[in-house]
Design a protein around this motif. Structure first.
Motif, PDB file in Angstrom:
ATOM      1  N   GLU A  21       1.841   9.597   1.266  1.00  0.00           N
ATOM      2  CA  GLU A  21       1.466  10.110   2.588  1.00  0.00           C
ATOM      3  C   GLU A  21       0.565   9.149   3.345  1.00  0.00           C
ATOM      4  OE1 GLU A  21      -0.841  13.965   4.595  1.00  0.00           O
ATOM      5  OE2 GLU A  21      -0.101  14.088   2.530  1.00  0.00           O
ATOM      6  N   PHE A  22      -0.390   8.533   2.655  1.00  0.00           N
ATOM      7  CA  PHE A  22      -1.402   7.732   3.342  1.00  0.00           C
ATOM      8  C   PHE A  22      -1.263   6.228   3.090  1.00  0.00           C
ATOM      9  CE2 PHE A  22      -3.444  11.911   2.477  1.00  0.00           C
ATOM     10  CZ  PHE A  22      -3.566  12.329   3.797  1.00  0.00           C
ATOM     11  N   GLU A  23      -0.265   5.831   2.287  1.00  0.00           N
ATOM     12  CA  GLU A  23      -0.012   4.421   1.985  1.00  0.00           C
ATOM     13  C   GLU A  23      -1.218   3.743   1.350  1.00  0.00           C
ATOM     14  OE1 GLU A  23       1.425   2.601   5.560  1.00  0.00           O
ATOM     15  OE2 GLU A  23       3.322   3.692   5.503  1.00  0.00           O
ATOM     16  N   PHE A  24      -1.858   4.439   0.421  1.00  0.00           N
ATOM     17  CA  PHE A  24      -2.978   3.869  -0.304  1.00  0.00           C
ATOM     18  C   PHE A  24      -2.482   2.802  -1.275  1.00  0.00           C
ATOM     19  CE2 PHE A  24      -5.218   8.180   0.170  1.00  0.00           C
ATOM     20  CZ  PHE A  24      -6.013   7.730   1.203  1.00  0.00           C
ATOM     21  N   SER A  25      -3.276   1.755  -1.451  1.00  0.00           N
ATOM     22  CA  SER A  25      -3.028   0.801  -2.526  1.00  0.00           C
ATOM     23  C   SER A  25      -3.606   1.364  -3.822  1.00  0.00           C
ATOM     24  CB  SER A  25      -3.695  -0.537  -2.213  1.00  0.00           C
ATOM     25  OG  SER A  25      -5.115  -0.399  -2.239  1.00  0.00           O
ATOM     26  N   SER A  26      -3.272   0.725  -4.963  1.00  0.00           N
ATOM     27  CA  SER A  26      -3.848   1.169  -6.238  1.00  0.00           C
ATOM     28  C   SER A  26      -5.361   1.009  -6.232  1.00  0.00           C
ATOM     29  CB  SER A  26      -3.236   0.377  -7.397  1.00  0.00           C
ATOM     30  OG  SER A  26      -1.865   0.658  -7.533  1.00  0.00           O
ATOM     31  N   ALA A  27      -5.849  -0.060  -5.595  1.00  0.00           N
ATOM     32  CA  ALA A  27      -7.302  -0.266  -5.533  1.00  0.00           C
ATOM     33  C   ALA A  27      -7.977   0.846  -4.732  1.00  0.00           C
ATOM     34  CB  ALA A  27      -7.611  -1.628  -4.911  1.00  0.00           C
ATOM     35  N   GLU A  28      -7.359   1.282  -3.641  1.00  0.00           N
ATOM     36  CA  GLU A  28      -7.931   2.376  -2.844  1.00  0.00           C
ATOM     37  C   GLU A  28      -7.908   3.688  -3.619  1.00  0.00           C
ATOM     38  OE1 GLU A  28      -6.939   0.956   1.727  1.00  0.00           O
ATOM     39  OE2 GLU A  28      -5.353   1.825   0.489  1.00  0.00           O
ATOM     40  N   LEU A  29      -6.827   3.936  -4.328  1.00  0.00           N
ATOM     41  CA  LEU A  29      -6.814   5.111  -5.202  1.00  0.00           C
ATOM     42  C   LEU A  29      -7.913   5.005  -6.249  1.00  0.00           C
ATOM     43  CD1 LEU A  29      -2.973   5.605  -5.795  1.00  0.00           C
ATOM     44  CD2 LEU A  29      -4.458   6.906  -4.269  1.00  0.00           C
ATOM     45  N   GLY A  30      -8.157   3.792  -6.732  1.00  0.00           N
ATOM     46  CA  GLY A  30      -9.222   3.582  -7.705  1.00  0.00           C
ATOM     47  C   GLY A  30     -10.592   3.944  -7.160  1.00  0.00           C
ATOM     48  N   TRP A  31     -10.842   3.643  -5.880  1.00  0.00           N
ATOM     49  CA  TRP A  31     -12.125   4.008  -5.284  1.00  0.00           C
ATOM     50  C   TRP A  31     -12.292   5.524  -5.177  1.00  0.00           C
ATOM     51  CZ3 TRP A  31     -16.197   1.231  -5.234  1.00  0.00           C
ATOM     52  CH2 TRP A  31     -16.116  -0.159  -5.147  1.00  0.00           C
ATOM     53  N   ILE A  32     -11.204   6.221  -4.882  1.00  0.00           N
ATOM     54  CA  ILE A  32     -11.275   7.683  -4.826  1.00  0.00           C
ATOM     55  C   ILE A  32     -11.609   8.247  -6.200  1.00  0.00           C
ATOM     56  CG2 ILE A  32      -9.952   9.795  -4.403  1.00  0.00           C
ATOM     57  CD1 ILE A  32      -8.338   8.164  -2.310  1.00  0.00           C
ATOM     58  N   LEU A  33     -10.938   7.738  -7.227  1.00  0.00           N
ATOM     59  CA  LEU A  33     -11.238   8.177  -8.589  1.00  0.00           C
ATOM     60  C   LEU A  33     -12.664   7.809  -8.981  1.00  0.00           C
ATOM     61  CD1 LEU A  33      -7.910   7.123 -10.353  1.00  0.00           C
ATOM     62  CD2 LEU A  33      -8.642   9.456  -9.849  1.00  0.00           C
ATOM     63  N   ALA A  34     -13.098   6.624  -8.562  1.00  0.00           N
ATOM     64  CA  ALA A  34     -14.418   6.136  -8.969  1.00  0.00           C
ATOM     65  C   ALA A  34     -15.548   6.964  -8.394  1.00  0.00           C
ATOM     66  CB  ALA A  34     -14.583   4.677  -8.561  1.00  0.00           C
ATOM     67  N   ALA A  35     -15.350   7.590  -7.235  1.00  0.00           N
ATOM     68  CA  ALA A  35     -16.425   8.383  -6.625  1.00  0.00           C
ATOM     69  C   ALA A  35     -16.894   9.470  -7.585  1.00  0.00           C
ATOM     70  CB  ALA A  35     -15.949   8.985  -5.311  1.00  0.00           C
ATOM     71  N   PHE A  36     -15.940  10.162  -8.215  1.00  0.00           N
ATOM     72  CA  PHE A  36     -16.297  11.141  -9.235  1.00  0.00           C
ATOM     73  C   PHE A  36     -16.983  10.458 -10.410  1.00  0.00           C
ATOM     74  CE2 PHE A  36     -15.478  13.125 -13.284  1.00  0.00           C
ATOM     75  CZ  PHE A  36     -15.743  14.468 -13.077  1.00  0.00           C
ATOM     76  N   ASN A  37     -16.406   9.371 -10.872  1.00  0.00           N
ATOM     77  CA  ASN A  37     -16.918   8.720 -12.071  1.00  0.00           C
ATOM     78  C   ASN A  37     -18.353   8.234 -11.897  1.00  0.00           C
ATOM     79  OD1 ASN A  37     -14.335   9.105 -13.084  1.00  0.00           O
ATOM     80  ND2 ASN A  37     -13.632   7.053 -12.556  1.00  0.00           N
ATOM     81  N   TYR A  38     -18.686   7.726 -10.698  1.00  0.00           N
ATOM     82  CA  TYR A  38     -20.040   7.234 -10.453  1.00  0.00           C
ATOM     83  C   TYR A  38     -21.061   8.364 -10.547  1.00  0.00           C
ATOM     84  CZ  TYR A  38     -18.806   2.478  -9.035  1.00  0.00           C
ATOM     85  OH  TYR A  38     -18.378   1.177  -9.029  1.00  0.00           O
TER      86      TYR A  38
END
Length: 417
Positions: A21-38
């Motif tokens: 839907e939003f044409e995210f790259s894998s790195a951008e998806l990684g930042w979304i996942l990382a927000a929780f992890n941080y």
């Protein structure tokens, strides 16, 4: 634990739909996942201290209400800033950061509760059951979320799941108690068994002091070893579904169903590992008793991960990777039991530190995404084998104080009873 993991990692199964839907790259998806992890990693030690001060009943019930709110917002927040993909990414990062704070108490506080509720030397199995709960939750998440996404959409999948947190929070408040003596169903005989040999635990740490915990050598080593195991664990939890879709070319629904297998195997082997830990601690004492399962499990993880990545058959790959993940869970009970041996009555604070180490690999999610884009899936995921080997080496440096002969004799006698 089961509901916690369904609501924690349902986002991972929405990633392919969000990318489309939003044409995210894998790195951008990684930042979304990382927000929780941080935030989850950052708040582990504070969560353990809060659990020690206010008790698991209150802390976990309040946290569960927060899980429901953040889950619903995960579906709703992107529409607030839908004008650009960057705005969507930022909104999701903010919500996931909040979810990390509210989920942080789960395992440190639960670890402290189990240390209080179970007899000395019998912590491996109950902690392993906590891990089995999360593995079952993760196993259910794949097919459940995949079905909801296909049937209703990825946003709606979060709306349908949010109320489960309210139900489990209400149940925990109704049934849970901070101390065994506070529970209406407890018996005098059970209290006697739970209280036996508590004087054998280390008590040189000041209550609620994370600085004291940082000086405890074994707890710090366990945090390092937990980092190594969870490097592999987080790859499975956050990237396996996308790997099956993009690298092994399964459909979304088939990937959701196949992702059920690793976590089911993990639930079974978590229980087996807990039994092995408790038996080995009675047989050999805590030092080698706690080491045994991680040394076996992490060695097999290193081998099976490479085998699963490079085998040609996609279904055989799923089978090997399922065993690989299963043996990460085989080690779980030993980590948490060893923390109790090292910190005694201050287990919640100590496990907060250990779980901080265990969740630091989650901070590497943007790096994982970059490596996937740059070097491919196999190279990125196979790095987990090196960390599994390092984790086994660190376990050999953990030197939990062996129980006295008298203490061992009492444990053996109770085991025969």
């Amino acid at each position: 634990s089961l509901i916690n993991y369904v609501l924690r990692n349902n986002l991972s199964y929405a990633l392919p739909s969000m990318r489309e839907e939003f044409e995210f790259s894998s790195a951008e998806l990684g930042w979304i996942l990382a927000a929780f992890n941080y935030s989850y990693a950052l708040f582990q030690i504070p969560a353990g201290v809060v659990g020690d001060v206010y008790g698991p009943r209150r802390v976990l019930a309040i946290a569960a209400v927060g899980w429901a709110l953040m889950t619903a917002l995960t579906g709703f927040a992107p529409d607030l800033l839908a004008a650009s993909a960057t705005g969507v990414m930022v909104s999701l990062m903010v919500v996931r950061f909040g979810m990390g704070i509210l989920q942080a108490p789960m395992f440190p506080v639960s670890g402290g509760s189990l240390a209080t509720w179970f007899p000395v030397g019998a912590w491996g199995l109950p902690n392993a059951m906590l891990s089995a709960g999360l593995a079952i939750g993760q196993a259910l998440t794949g097919p459940l979320v995949a079905f909801l996404i296909i049937k209703f959409g990825w946003r709606e999948s979060f709306y349908y799941l949010a109320p489960t947190a309210l139900l489990v929070g209400w149940w925990w408040w109704h049934y849970g108690r901070d101390q065994p003596s506070e529970h209406p169903a407890i018996t005098a005989a059970e209290l006697e068994v739970i209280a036996a040999n508590r004087d054998q635990l280390q008590t040189n740490l000041r209550p609620h002091s994370w600085r004291e915990v940082l000086r405890e050598r074994d707890v710090v080593l366990l945090a390092g070893a937990y980092f190594c195991m969870n490097y592999v664990f987080i790859i499975f939890v956050q990237w396996l579904f996308t790997y099956l879709v993009e690298a092994r070319h399964f459909s979304i629904l088939e990937s959701g169903l196949l992702s059920f297998l690793p976590f089911t195997v993990g639930a079974v082997l978590a229980g087996v590992g807990g039994v092995v830990c408790d038996w080995a601690c009675r047989r050999f004492g805590p030092r080698w008793g706690c080491r045994l399962a991680p040394l076996i499990g992490l060695s097999l993880v290193a081998i099976l991960l490479i085998a699963g990545l490079y085998v040609q058959s996609p279904y055989l790959a799923v089978g090997l990777l399922s065993l690989c993940f299963g043996f990460t869970q085989f080690t779980e009970g030993s980590y948490w039991a060893a923390s109790t041996y090292a910190a005694g009555p201050h287990t919640a604070t100590a496990t907060g530190l250990m779980n901080t180490g265990g969740n630091l690999p989650g901070l590497l999610a943007p790096l994982f995404g970059f490596m996937i884009d740059r070097f491919g899936w196999e190279t990125t995921i196979s790095s987990g084998s090196l960390f599994a080997i390092l984790g086994a080496v660190l376990w050999l440096m953990v030197r939990l104080q062996p129980a006295t002969d008298e203490f061992n004799a009492r444990l053996q006698a109770r085991a025969h009873e």
